[in-house]
Write an enzyme that holds these catalytic residues in place. Structure first.
Site, PDB file in Angstrom:
ATOM      1  N   ASP A  31      -6.440   4.709  -4.385  1.00 51.81           N
ATOM      2  CA  ASP A  31      -6.388   3.579  -3.460  1.00 51.81           C
ATOM      3  C   ASP A  31      -5.252   2.685  -3.947  1.00 51.81           C
ATOM      4  OD1 ASP A  31      -6.715   1.493  -1.729  1.00 51.81           O
ATOM      5  OD2 ASP A  31      -8.889   1.387  -1.924  1.00 51.81           O
ATOM      6  N   GLU A  43      -5.372   7.012   0.392  1.00 50.62           N
ATOM      7  CA  GLU A  43      -5.847   6.271   1.560  1.00 50.62           C
ATOM      8  C   GLU A  43      -4.826   6.253   2.694  1.00 50.62           C
ATOM      9  OE1 GLU A  43      -8.026   2.113   2.802  1.00 50.62           O
ATOM     10  OE2 GLU A  43      -7.023   2.227   0.876  1.00 50.62           O
ATOM     11  N   ASP A  53     -12.659   4.198  -3.299  1.00 46.32           N
ATOM     12  CA  ASP A  53     -13.142   2.837  -3.535  1.00 46.32           C
ATOM     13  C   ASP A  53     -14.091   2.730  -4.727  1.00 46.32           C
ATOM     14  OD1 ASP A  53     -11.769   1.543  -1.474  1.00 46.32           O
ATOM     15  OD2 ASP A  53     -13.314   2.026   0.006  1.00 46.32           O
ATOM     16  N   THR A 100      -7.281  -5.195   0.232  1.00 39.60           N
ATOM     17  CA  THR A 100      -6.049  -5.677   0.866  1.00 39.60           C
ATOM     18  C   THR A 100      -6.180  -7.123   1.325  1.00 39.60           C
ATOM     19  OG1 THR A 100      -5.669  -3.411   1.623  1.00 39.60           O
ATOM     20  CG2 THR A 100      -4.292  -5.115   2.576  1.00 39.60           C
ATOM     21  N   ILE A 137      -3.836  -0.110  -2.850  1.00 43.32           N
ATOM     22  CA  ILE A 137      -4.263  -1.509  -2.944  1.00 43.32           C
ATOM     23  C   ILE A 137      -5.685  -1.574  -2.413  1.00 43.32           C
ATOM     24  CG2 ILE A 137      -3.972  -3.889  -2.177  1.00 43.32           C
ATOM     25  CD1 ILE A 137      -1.022  -3.527  -2.058  1.00 43.32           C
ATOM     26  N   ASP A 138      -6.625  -1.654  -3.327  1.00 41.28           N
ATOM     27  CA  ASP A 138      -8.032  -1.820  -2.962  1.00 41.28           C
ATOM     28  C   ASP A 138      -8.300  -3.317  -2.864  1.00 41.28           C
ATOM     29  OD1 ASP A 138     -10.743  -1.405  -2.540  1.00 41.28           O
ATOM     30  OD2 ASP A 138     -11.195  -1.353  -4.683  1.00 41.28           O
ATOM     31  N   ASP A 159       0.828  -1.207   0.000  1.00 44.27           N
ATOM     32  CA  ASP A 159       0.000   0.000   0.000  1.00 44.27           C
ATOM     33  C   ASP A 159       0.862   1.256   0.000  1.00 44.27           C
ATOM     34  OD1 ASP A 159      -3.046  -0.679   0.629  1.00 44.27           O
ATOM     35  OD2 ASP A 159      -1.846  -2.059   1.810  1.00 44.27           O
TER      36      ASP A 159
END
Length: 352
Positions: free
Chosen positions: A133, A68, A292, A138, A135-136, A45
């Site tokens: 984001d 994020e 998101d 996770t 890493i959407d 991330d």
């Protein structure tokens, strides 16, 4: 504006960030932390956010970014910060072909931390704001399932550019969309979705170096709603599975829903591997985050779909870092969206 430069830089930045996340996945220690909201966060991330914000700020220095992550946990954990710095450096070294376009390398570990913290915009209705984001999904990332690197440009409250990097989606959109669609990463997987408002949506294979050839994508027609495949979140805490099952039943859909993490669901329906995406609120006070949904929203709409909340309102990205004016998400091909929305309202209305 055509937004072609923004689109190009966004795709290069997202593609480079996915290379970093894939590298992290194949290492044993993912550096998991626990954030205030208890969701896991990994070195992937932070590293992906650093690479993407560096590219955006190098090319569009006056633009704001809603990201994020923020770097305070790394300032308190120097060992983890050093691991991320090594990843950021090495990813840049391995992806030299687009180095100049993405602003050159991040110069130091401290610059990396400052870059991560540049994603602190409050968002809003005015100006150019990128929603990121890194890493959407996770949880999907950690277990080897679906996740996405997500980036969107919002201008004066409207999404203009959206890019999704989905490293574990099959390149062939004719591949059956099933619950184990992303359980094995490797050859034949990795898709980069993109769209510009008013100009359609595209997909191309993910890979190192220059962008590969793209092709236009379109949602498939659904002449018989009872044969539709709908996607929903894996985690019950993210979406009301019971309500969604009741909606499927009301529509006469008998196929089991496909559960996958992240905005890979938006990409999957945008190019016709799936048909419907439902994300219904699990509690009244829950607010979706703009990062998101922004990229997926414009990609689905440009592929011929409609995206609203559970009340039929367009998603409103002008209110800050959350979709505070919206409840839930209903995405479907334009021709059947009203039918799906009617079923959603009927099921949710019966509960009040």
């Amino acid at each position: 504006m055509s937004y072609q430069r923004e689109l190009h830089i966004a795709q290069l930045a997202v593609q480079r960030a996915t290379l970093l996340t894939q590298r992290v996945f194949h290492e044993k220690a993912k550096g998991t932390l626990s954030k205030d909201d208890k969701s896991p966060v990994t070195i992937g991330d932070f590293g992906a956010q650093a690479l993407i914000i560096h590219a955006i700020k190098s090319n569009f220095p006056n633009d704001e970014i809603v990201g994020e992550e923020e770097a305070s946990p790394l300032r308190e954990n120097k060992n983890l910060s050093s691991q991320i710095w090594d990843l950021v450096k090495n990813t840049s070294l391995e992806d030299q072909s687009s180095e100049s376009e993405l602003g050159g390398p991040v110069e130091s570990e401290e610059q990396m931390l400052q870059t991560i913290d540049a994603g602190n915009s409050a968002g809003g209705a005015h100006g150019r704001i990128w929603a990121l984001d890194p890493i959407d999904g996770t949880m999907g990332f950690l277990r080897g399932g679906q996740y996405a690197v997500c980036l969107a440009l919002i201008e004066d409250g409207d999404v203009k550019v959206g890019v999704l990097g989905c490293p574990n989606l099959p390149i062939d959109n004719a591949a059956p969309l099933s619950a184990d669609v992303g359980d094995e990463s490797g050859a034949g997987r990795g898709v980069l979705f993109a769209a510009v408002a008013g100009s359609g949506a595209t997909s191309r294979p993910l890979g190192p170096g220059a962008l590969q050839t793209s092709q236009p994508i379109h949602m498939k027609s659904v002449p018989d709603i009872t044969h539709a495949t709908f996607c929903e979140s894996v985690e019950a805490s993210h979406s009301a599975h019971g309500d969604q099952a009741a909606i499927a039943n009301k529509l006469g859909i008998t196929r089991e829903s496909v559960r996958m993490d992240s905005q890979a669901k938006y990409g999957s329906i945008a190019w016709g591997a799936g048909d419907l995406y439902l994300r219904l609120p699990v509690r009244k006070d829950y607010q979706e985050k703009i990062w998101d949904h922004a990229a997926g929203d414009v990609i689905v709409r440009e592929a011929g779909g409609a995206v609203t909340d559970a009340e039929g309102k367009r998603l409103d990205f002008s209110k800050g870092r959350t979709l505070e004016e919206n409840k839930g998400v209903v995405a479907a091909p334009g021709a059947v969206h009203a039918q799906v929305l009617e079923a959603v309202k009927s099921v949710l209305g019966s509960k009040t």
